[in-house]
Design a protein around this motif. Structure first.
Motif, mmCIF file in Angstrom:
data_model
loop_
_atom_site.group_PDB
_atom_site.id
_atom_site.type_symbol
_atom_site.label_atom_id
_atom_site.label_comp_id
_atom_site.label_asym_id
_atom_site.label_seq_id
_atom_site.Cartn_x
_atom_site.Cartn_y
_atom_site.Cartn_z
ATOM 1 N N ARG A 1 13.683 8.926 0.002
ATOM 2 C CA ARG A 1 12.772 7.812 0.258
ATOM 3 C C ARG A 1 13.444 6.456 0.033
ATOM 4 O O ARG A 1 13.145 5.485 0.727
ATOM 5 C CB ARG A 1 11.544 7.909 -0.657
ATOM 6 C CG ARG A 1 10.741 9.182 -0.475
ATOM 7 C CD ARG A 1 9.423 9.118 -1.271
ATOM 8 N NE ARG A 1 9.651 9.029 -2.711
ATOM 9 C CZ ARG A 1 9.193 8.038 -3.466
ATOM 10 N NH1 ARG A 1 8.489 7.046 -2.932
ATOM 11 N NH2 ARG A 1 9.432 8.033 -4.781
ATOM 12 N N GLN B 1 0.832 -1.194 0.000
ATOM 13 C CA GLN B 1 0.000 0.000 0.000
ATOM 14 C C GLN B 1 0.874 1.254 0.000
ATOM 15 O O GLN B 1 2.030 1.229 0.454
ATOM 16 C CB GLN B 1 -0.906 0.010 1.227
ATOM 17 C CG GLN B 1 -2.039 -1.001 1.161
ATOM 18 C CD GLN B 1 -3.036 -0.825 2.291
ATOM 19 O OE1 GLN B 1 -2.690 -0.353 3.369
ATOM 20 N NE2 GLN B 1 -4.273 -1.206 2.037
ATOM 21 N N ALA B 2 0.318 2.333 -0.489
ATOM 22 C CA ALA B 2 1.022 3.609 -0.477
ATOM 23 C C ALA B 2 1.464 3.941 0.949
ATOM 24 O O ALA B 2 0.705 3.739 1.903
ATOM 25 C CB ALA B 2 0.129 4.708 -1.022
ATOM 26 N N GLY B 3 2.686 4.432 1.060
ATOM 27 C CA GLY B 3 3.262 4.724 2.364
ATOM 28 C C GLY B 3 4.055 3.572 2.952
ATOM 29 O O GLY B 3 4.762 3.757 3.956
ATOM 30 N N GLY B 4 3.946 2.411 2.346
ATOM 31 C CA GLY B 4 4.634 1.234 2.847
ATOM 32 C C GLY B 4 6.075 1.144 2.372
ATOM 33 O O GLY B 4 6.583 2.062 1.713
ATOM 34 N N SER B 5 6.695 0.023 2.696
ATOM 35 C CA SER B 5 8.110 -0.181 2.380
ATOM 36 C C SER B 5 8.332 -1.551 1.753
ATOM 37 O O SER B 5 7.586 -2.496 2.011
ATOM 38 C CB SER B 5 8.961 -0.083 3.649
ATOM 39 O OG SER B 5 8.863 1.193 4.251
ATOM 40 N N ASP C 1 5.523 4.816 -8.049
ATOM 41 C CA ASP C 1 6.708 3.959 -7.979
ATOM 42 C C ASP C 1 6.439 2.586 -8.590
ATOM 43 O O ASP C 1 7.368 1.773 -8.721
ATOM 44 C CB ASP C 1 7.162 3.773 -6.531
ATOM 45 C CG ASP C 1 7.658 5.065 -5.892
ATOM 46 O OD1 ASP C 1 7.315 5.304 -4.716
ATOM 47 O OD2 ASP C 1 8.386 5.815 -6.573
ATOM 48 N N ASN D 1 11.150 3.250 0.966
ATOM 49 C CA ASN D 1 10.212 3.689 1.995
ATOM 50 C C ASN D 1 9.252 4.733 1.427
ATOM 51 O O ASN D 1 9.513 5.316 0.370
ATOM 52 C CB ASN D 1 10.969 4.279 3.184
ATOM 53 C CG ASN D 1 11.891 3.284 3.854
ATOM 54 O OD1 ASN D 1 11.615 2.084 3.899
ATOM 55 N ND2 ASN D 1 12.990 3.771 4.400
ATOM 56 N N SER D 2 8.173 4.959 2.134
ATOM 57 C CA SER D 2 7.175 5.958 1.716
ATOM 58 C C SER D 2 6.803 5.776 0.249
ATOM 59 O O SER D 2 6.783 6.730 -0.535
ATOM 60 C CB SER D 2 7.726 7.370 1.946
ATOM 61 O OG SER D 2 8.069 7.573 3.301
ATOM 62 N N LEU D 3 6.493 4.551 -0.106
ATOM 63 C CA LEU D 3 6.203 4.246 -1.501
ATOM 64 C C LEU D 3 4.938 4.943 -1.978
ATOM 65 O O LEU D 3 3.978 5.126 -1.216
ATOM 66 C CB LEU D 3 6.088 2.739 -1.687
ATOM 67 C CG LEU D 3 7.437 2.011 -1.735
ATOM 68 C CD1 LEU D 3 7.267 0.531 -1.440
ATOM 69 C CD2 LEU D 3 8.087 2.212 -3.099
ATOM 70 N N LYS D 4 4.965 5.321 -3.252
ATOM 71 C CA LYS D 4 3.850 6.015 -3.890
ATOM 72 C C LYS D 4 3.349 5.181 -5.070
ATOM 73 O O LYS D 4 4.113 4.402 -5.638
ATOM 74 C CB LYS D 4 4.308 7.382 -4.400
ATOM 75 C CG LYS D 4 4.937 8.277 -3.352
ATOM 76 C CD LYS D 4 5.457 9.552 -3.990
ATOM 77 C CE LYS D 4 6.101 10.463 -2.959
ATOM 78 N NZ LYS D 4 6.634 11.712 -3.572
ATOM 79 N N SER E 1 -3.027 2.584 -4.131
ATOM 80 C CA SER E 1 -3.387 3.862 -3.473
ATOM 81 C C SER E 1 -4.453 3.664 -2.428
ATOM 82 O O SER E 1 -5.054 2.616 -2.300
ATOM 83 C CB SER E 1 -3.854 4.864 -4.527
ATOM 84 O OG SER E 1 -4.940 4.333 -5.247
#
Length: 119
Positions: free
Chosen positions: A66, A13-17, A89, A83-86, A119
């Protein structure tokens, strides 16, 4: 013959790593720069990050702050901590290494690993 094998991709999920790994194997005398590239559908392959044998790094502006690239020279392995995946990415991530093997100095590519950020 040398080869690169990637692992660590997946769905997040977005925000994950996620952490990608790429191990070089085969007859290898030395490895120079190692890097990660990515290719999203309909887009050209682009550089994400690169690290020299001495540890100097360079990043695409879109991932600075990131993503972190690192390498373990004893294991002939390069890593990409993301980190902080969007969602932007999302792409197939490819490992690349410039190494000296039985065919001399040559660039090698891994098979690619899919990273999908929802997202």
């Amino acid at each position: 013959q040398a080869q690169l094998v990637e692992s660590g991709g997946g769905l997040v999920q977005a925000g994950g790593s996620l952490r990608l790994s790429c191990a070089a194997s085969g007859i290898i005398f030395s490895i120079n720069a190692m890097g990660w590239y990515r290719q999203a559908p309909g887009k050209q392959r682009e550089l994400v990050a690169v690290i020299t044998s001495g540890g100097s790094t360079n990043y695409a502006d879109s991932v600075k702050g990131r993503f972190t690239i690192s390498r373990d020279n004893a294991k002939n392995t390069v890593y990409l901590q993301m980190n902080s995946l969007k969602p932007e990415d999302t792409a197939v991530y490819y490992c690349n290494a410039a190494l000296d093997g039985i065919y001399g100095n040559k660039g090698y590519w891994g098979q690619g690993t899919q990273v999908t950020v929802s997202s």
